[in-house]
Scaffold this motif. Sequence first.
Motif, PDB file in Angstrom:
ATOM      1  N   ASP A  24       2.804  20.672 -11.292  1.00  0.00           N
ATOM      2  CA  ASP A  24       3.568  21.032 -10.088  1.00  0.00           C
ATOM      3  C   ASP A  24       5.040  20.648 -10.229  1.00  0.00           C
ATOM      4  N   ILE A  50      11.700  16.957 -10.275  1.00  0.00           N
ATOM      5  CA  ILE A  50      10.787  16.628  -9.169  1.00  0.00           C
ATOM      6  C   ILE A  50       9.367  16.555  -9.715  1.00  0.00           C
ATOM      7  N   TRP A  62      14.484  25.349   1.331  1.00  0.00           N
ATOM      8  CA  TRP A  62      13.043  25.600   1.527  1.00  0.00           C
ATOM      9  C   TRP A  62      12.183  24.440   1.030  1.00  0.00           C
ATOM     10  N   PHE A  63      12.739  23.562   0.206  1.00  0.00           N
ATOM     11  CA  PHE A  63      11.952  22.437  -0.332  1.00  0.00           C
ATOM     12  C   PHE A  63      12.577  21.170   0.231  1.00  0.00           C
ATOM     13  N   ALA A  64      11.865  20.531   1.175  1.00  0.00           N
ATOM     14  CA  ALA A  64      12.461  19.435   1.957  1.00  0.00           C
ATOM     15  C   ALA A  64      12.517  18.142   1.159  1.00  0.00           C
ATOM     16  N   ASP A  96      13.281   9.821  -0.039  1.00  0.00           N
ATOM     17  CA  ASP A  96      12.613  10.471  -1.184  1.00  0.00           C
ATOM     18  C   ASP A  96      13.636  10.889  -2.234  1.00  0.00           C
ATOM     19  N   PHE A 151       3.617  27.535  -3.467  1.00  0.00           N
ATOM     20  CA  PHE A 151       2.965  26.574  -2.573  1.00  0.00           C
ATOM     21  C   PHE A 151       3.835  26.262  -1.348  1.00  0.00           C
ATOM     22  N   VAL A 152       5.131  26.091  -1.547  1.00  0.00           N
ATOM     23  CA  VAL A 152       6.009  25.657  -0.456  1.00  0.00           C
ATOM     24  C   VAL A 152       6.828  26.828   0.092  1.00  0.00           C
TER      25      VAL A 152
END
Length: 311
Positions: free
Chosen positions: A40, A49, A91-93, A98, A157-158
């Motif tokens: 992933d 990531i 779109w990817f928080a 983090d 997925f996201v």
Amino acid sequence: MRRTGRVLAISGGVGGAKLALGLARVLPPEALDIVVNTGDDFRHLGLAISPDLDSVLYALAGLADGERGWGRAGETWQFMAALRALGGEDWFALGDLDLATHVERTRRLAAGETLTQATAALAQALGVQVRLLPMSDDPVATVVDTDEGRLAFQHYFVRRRCEPRLTGLHFEGAQHARPAPELLALGQDASLRAVVLCPSNPWLSVDPLLALPGVRAALAACPAPVVAVSPLVAGKAVKGPTAKLMAELGLQVSHRSIAQHYAGLVDVLLVDADEPGLAMPGGPRIVVVPTLMNTLDDRERLAQAVLEAAS
Ligand code: FO1
């Protein structure tokens, strides 16, 4: 006979991280290795990531956001708001807390550290003593064939929220990636007490690891009991696209499909409820226990049940 020795857990996704935490709470840190899916992983905004590594890292560090299942508790989103205001990809928080993990991991990798070394440094900084091991230090990217074309995993997925119909899965780079040594050692590691396939999505979170050269054979030859936990509860996925994906792959959404997917690899399968015809000749021994993990006690109880099933 109660085997002493180490437990090797294989984890991916949110469900996997929950049982990983349960195992970390019932075993001494030196008795548990957690090998994590890296299919992933992706580069985003110039950052490296590793979502499944971070889900386990935060769970074991007591920093995970219980609601989302990914990212950190008590998160703020100033960076995302500022990025959005600049017209950046939102779109990817990436939460403010983090973000530090991604920045520090990216710095370490750029300095020449392996993903294993970078992960060990982050774990140590967060007080996690259990060994977190990427399934490989070489890049492996899960790619999803859909009716909208080929999508990198996080985009499926996201960004697309798993809406496209999945028609195929590929693990790019898997055939050339060097597996973690602990995975290849499974075939002859007599010190192992058990191998645990955590309740991750088998197709998305475990298959990338099984696609690494020699891993499937090593697991099949493993002298220690291999115990898997089905990710389905009450006939559907707890979270994520498992049930939808199984339907799109033409599979029955059942524990039987999970048992068949792991055929030849798993000695015991823990399920929340029995099904007609689930126990197949030559198939895994079936153990029926509650597998939904909402509380910390649930996680520990399931971890105990897994270890009992292995002994
Ligand atoms: N999942 C989402 O559904 N939406 C997100 O915006 C999102 C951001 C994110 C950031 C960092 C991270 O480590 C995980 C994140 N995830 C997000 C979850 C991630 O896509 C999944 O945990 C795994 O890839 C699935 O196993």
